[in-house]
Design a protein around this motif. Structure first.
Motif, PDB file in Angstrom:
ATOM      1  N   THR A   1       0.841  -1.195   0.000  1.00 57.95           N
ATOM      2  CA  THR A   1       0.000   0.000   0.000  1.00 57.95           C
ATOM      3  C   THR A   1       0.878   1.248   0.000  1.00 57.95           C
ATOM      4  O   THR A   1       2.003   1.238   0.482  1.00 57.95           O
ATOM      5  CB  THR A   1      -0.907   0.030   1.243  1.00 57.95           C
ATOM      6  N   ARG A   2       0.311   2.332  -0.524  1.00 60.75           N
ATOM      7  CA  ARG A   2       1.081   3.569  -0.593  1.00 60.75           C
ATOM      8  C   ARG A   2       1.183   4.195   0.791  1.00 60.75           C
ATOM      9  O   ARG A   2       0.336   3.989   1.656  1.00 60.75           O
ATOM     10  CB  ARG A   2       0.421   4.548  -1.568  1.00 60.75           C
ATOM     11  N   PRO A   3       2.225   5.018   1.055  1.00 59.53           N
ATOM     12  CA  PRO A   3       2.349   5.721   2.349  1.00 59.53           C
ATOM     13  C   PRO A   3       1.172   6.661   2.557  1.00 59.53           C
ATOM     14  O   PRO A   3       0.621   7.221   1.598  1.00 59.53           O
ATOM     15  CB  PRO A   3       3.666   6.488   2.205  1.00 59.53           C
ATOM     16  N   ALA A   4       0.786   6.837   3.804  1.00 59.27           N
ATOM     17  CA  ALA A   4      -0.294   7.769   4.131  1.00 59.27           C
ATOM     18  C   ALA A   4       0.197   9.203   3.950  1.00 59.27           C
ATOM     19  O   ALA A   4       1.353   9.531   4.257  1.00 59.27           O
ATOM     20  CB  ALA A   4      -0.759   7.561   5.565  1.00 59.27           C
ATOM     21  N   VAL A  10      -5.502   5.668   8.089  1.00 59.66           N
ATOM     22  CA  VAL A  10      -5.521   4.294   7.583  1.00 59.66           C
ATOM     23  C   VAL A  10      -6.049   3.400   8.704  1.00 59.66           C
ATOM     24  O   VAL A  10      -5.610   3.512   9.856  1.00 59.66           O
ATOM     25  CB  VAL A  10      -4.109   3.831   7.171  1.00 59.66           C
ATOM     26  N   ARG A  11      -6.966   2.507   8.368  1.00 64.77           N
ATOM     27  CA  ARG A  11      -7.500   1.604   9.387  1.00 64.77           C
ATOM     28  C   ARG A  11      -6.555   0.406   9.554  1.00 64.77           C
ATOM     29  O   ARG A  11      -6.166  -0.232   8.572  1.00 64.77           O
ATOM     30  CB  ARG A  11      -8.886   1.116   8.989  1.00 64.77           C
ATOM     31  N   ILE A  12      -6.184   0.118  10.815  1.00 67.31           N
ATOM     32  CA  ILE A  12      -5.345  -1.050  11.116  1.00 67.31           C
ATOM     33  C   ILE A  12      -5.957  -1.776  12.317  1.00 67.31           C
ATOM     34  O   ILE A  12      -6.851  -1.265  12.975  1.00 67.31           O
ATOM     35  CB  ILE A  12      -3.886  -0.661  11.429  1.00 67.31           C
ATOM     36  N   PHE A  13      -5.421  -2.980  12.592  1.00 65.59           N
ATOM     37  CA  PHE A  13      -5.902  -3.763  13.734  1.00 65.59           C
ATOM     38  C   PHE A  13      -4.836  -3.787  14.822  1.00 65.59           C
ATOM     39  O   PHE A  13      -3.652  -3.545  14.567  1.00 65.59           O
ATOM     40  CB  PHE A  13      -6.262  -5.178  13.287  1.00 65.59           C
ATOM     41  N   THR A  14      -5.268  -4.097  16.021  1.00 67.16           N
ATOM     42  CA  THR A  14      -4.359  -4.144  17.156  1.00 67.16           C
ATOM     43  C   THR A  14      -3.188  -5.091  16.878  1.00 67.16           C
ATOM     44  O   THR A  14      -3.393  -6.230  16.454  1.00 67.16           O
ATOM     45  CB  THR A  14      -5.094  -4.625  18.422  1.00 67.16           C
ATOM     46  N   GLY A  15      -1.988  -4.581  17.098  1.00 69.44           N
ATOM     47  CA  GLY A  15      -0.790  -5.389  16.883  1.00 69.44           C
ATOM     48  C   GLY A  15      -0.227  -5.315  15.481  1.00 69.44           C
ATOM     49  O   GLY A  15       0.855  -5.866  15.225  1.00 69.44           O
ATOM     50  N   ALA A  16      -0.916  -4.640  14.575  1.00 70.48           N
ATOM     51  CA  ALA A  16      -0.433  -4.539  13.196  1.00 70.48           C
ATOM     52  C   ALA A  16       0.722  -3.546  13.113  1.00 70.48           C
ATOM     53  O   ALA A  16       0.834  -2.638  13.945  1.00 70.48           O
ATOM     54  CB  ALA A  16      -1.567  -4.091  12.282  1.00 70.48           C
ATOM     55  N   CYS A  22       2.470   7.238   9.058  1.00 71.25           N
ATOM     56  CA  CYS A  22       1.593   7.447  10.224  1.00 71.25           C
ATOM     57  C   CYS A  22       2.416   7.501  11.498  1.00 71.25           C
ATOM     58  O   CYS A  22       3.483   6.885  11.595  1.00 71.25           O
ATOM     59  CB  CYS A  22       0.549   6.318  10.326  1.00 71.25           C
ATOM     60  N   ASP A  23       1.918   8.249  12.490  1.00 70.60           N
ATOM     61  CA  ASP A  23       2.668   8.352  13.751  1.00 70.60           C
ATOM     62  C   ASP A  23       1.802   8.236  14.995  1.00 70.60           C
ATOM     63  O   ASP A  23       2.294   8.252  16.118  1.00 70.60           O
ATOM     64  CB  ASP A  23       3.446   9.668  13.805  1.00 70.60           C
TER      65      ASP A  23
END
Length: 327
Positions: A1-4, A10-16, A22-23
Motif C-alpha cells: 500500500t502507498r504511504p499515508a 488508515v484503518r489497522i488492527f491491534t498489533g499490526a 503514520c505516527d
C-alpha cells in the motif's frame, strides 16, 4: 500500500505494523465516521498508542544482568526477546537439622517436658521458597560427638549446613564446640533481638579442597525466623551466584510506645491497620516472647529499629518489613 499522506487516516488492527507515514493511533471506538472522513477526538498526543521498535530495550543493552534471580518477570523478558536457553547457577544444596533432647518431630508422642520441633520445618519451607535443595537430617541429641559427626558427614554434598539450637552458652549447647572441633568458627553472636546467638563457620568436606558453609541459628522459633531473614537469606543469594540485595523498609506510623537498648538492632512483630485519619499504622503484638509463634501468624511484618534508636513513641515513624519480603 502507498504511504499515508498529510491529514490521511488508515484503518489497522491491534498489533499490526504502523503504516508508513503514520505516527499516531486512535481507538476505533473513540472516532466518528462521516462519509469518507474520520472525525478525531481532541487531546491525543502524537505517538499515542504506538510501540516503537526498541522502546523496551535498545540493541546492545543488557537485558538481564548476571546474578539476577530468574523471577517470573525476568522469565517473561527473556521469552519476549526470543531466548530459549539461559545459563543459570545450580540450586544451592542445604542440609538442615535441629538439636535438643527436649524436641521431637510432629507425629511422635510427646514425653515429659518435650516440645514439637517447628524450626526444622520453618527452615525447610523458607529454603524451598528461595529455590534451595534441602536435605532433612532430623533432630540430633545434645551430644558433642554426635553433632560433630553429623557436621562432618553433611559437609560432603552440601553447600550450606543450617542448624537451630545449641549455639548459646548453656552446658548442653554443643553445636558451637562441635563446629570448632571439625572446622572453624567465623563469628558468634549478633547484636540483634531476637536472635543474638548466631554462629557462622566453615566445615571441611571429606573431598579434598571442598567445604560447606555453616550457620547455626538460635533455638527459639521467632528468633529462627528473624535470623533467617537477617543472615541466611542474603547469604543464600550469594551462594547461588546472586547478590545480597538490601531489604527496603517502608515507613509506617507507630501506634505504641517501645524502649530498646542502644547499640542493638531490634525487630518488633507488628500488624498494620488503617487509623481514623486514613494513615497506615503499626500495632505491636501483645506477646513479645521469642517462642510465641502466634506472634508471627497474627502479624504482618517486622519493625526494624536501628542501633541508634532507643525508644519509640506513638506517632513516630519506623521502617516496616513485610513478611512477604522476608520469605
Amino acid at each position: 500500500t502507498r504511504p499515508a499522506g498529510i491529514a490521511e487516516a488508515v484503518r489497522i488492527f491491534t498489533g499490526a505494523p504502523m503504516p508508513q507515514g503514520c505516527d499516531t493511533v486512535f481507538m476505533q471506538e473513540d472516532v466518528r465516521l462521516e462519509g469518507d472522513h474520520v472525525v478525531l477526538p481532541p487531546g491525543l498526543a502524537p505517538g499515542a498508542n504506538c510501540r516503537p521498535a526498541g522502546e523496551d530495550i535498545a540493541r546492545g543493552a543488557t537485558a538481564l544482568a548476571a546474578g539476577r534471580r530468574m523471577t517470573p518477570e525476568a522469565i517473561a523478558l527473556a521469552a519476549a526477546l526470543g531466548v530459549t536457553r539461559l545459563t543459570v547457577h545450580r540450586r544451592v544444596r542445604v542440609a538442615v537439622f535441629s538439636t535438643g533432647n527436649e524436641i521431637v518431630s510432629p507425629g511422635t508422642p510427646l514425653g515429659p517436658a518435650q516440645l514439637y520441633d517447628s524450626n526444622r520445618f520453618t527452615l525447610q519451607a523458607l529454603l524451598r521458597r528461595l529455590g534451595a535443595e534441602v536435605t532433612d537430617l532430623g533432630i540430633l541429641r545434645d551430644e558433642r560427638a554426635t553433632v560433630a559427626r553429623a557436621l562432618r558427614e553433611a559437609a560432603s554434598g552440601h553447600d550450606l549446613i543450617l542448624t537451630s539450637g545449641g549455639v548459646s552458652t548453656g552446658e548442653e549447647d554443643h553445636v558451637k564446640a562441635a563446629v570448632e572441633e571439625v572446622g572453624s568458627l567465623t563469628f558468634w553472636r549478633l547484636a540483634i533481638k531476637p536472635g543474638r546467638p548466631v554462629a557462622m563457620g566453615v566445615i571441611p568436606s571429606a573431598v579434598a579442597g571442598e567445604s560447606a558453609a555453616f550457620i547455626g541459628l538460635p533455638g527459639n522459633p521467632v528468633a529462627v525466623f528473624v535470623t533467617f531473614a537477617h543472615v541466611v537469606r542474603p547469604f543464600l543469594a550469594v551462594l547461588g551466584g546472586g547478590e545480597a540485595t538490601p531489604l527496603l523498609a517502608l515507613p509506617v506510623r507507630v501506634a505504641f510506645a517501645y524502649r530498646k537498648k542502644l547499640g542493638r538492632r531490634e525487630y518488633v512483630r507488628v500488624a498494620l491497620r488503617r487509623a481514623a485519619d486514613g494513615v497506615i499504622e503499626a500495632v505491636n503484638h501483645p506477646r513479645e516472647g521469642a517462642g510465641v509463634i502466634t506472634s508471627l501468624t497474627e502479624t504482618d511484618g517486622l519493625l526494624e529499629l536501628p542501633e541508634a534508636v532507643e525508644r519509640l513513641a506513638p506517632g513516630d515513624q519506623a521502617g516496616f518489613l513485610s513478611y512477604a519480603l522476608l520469605r
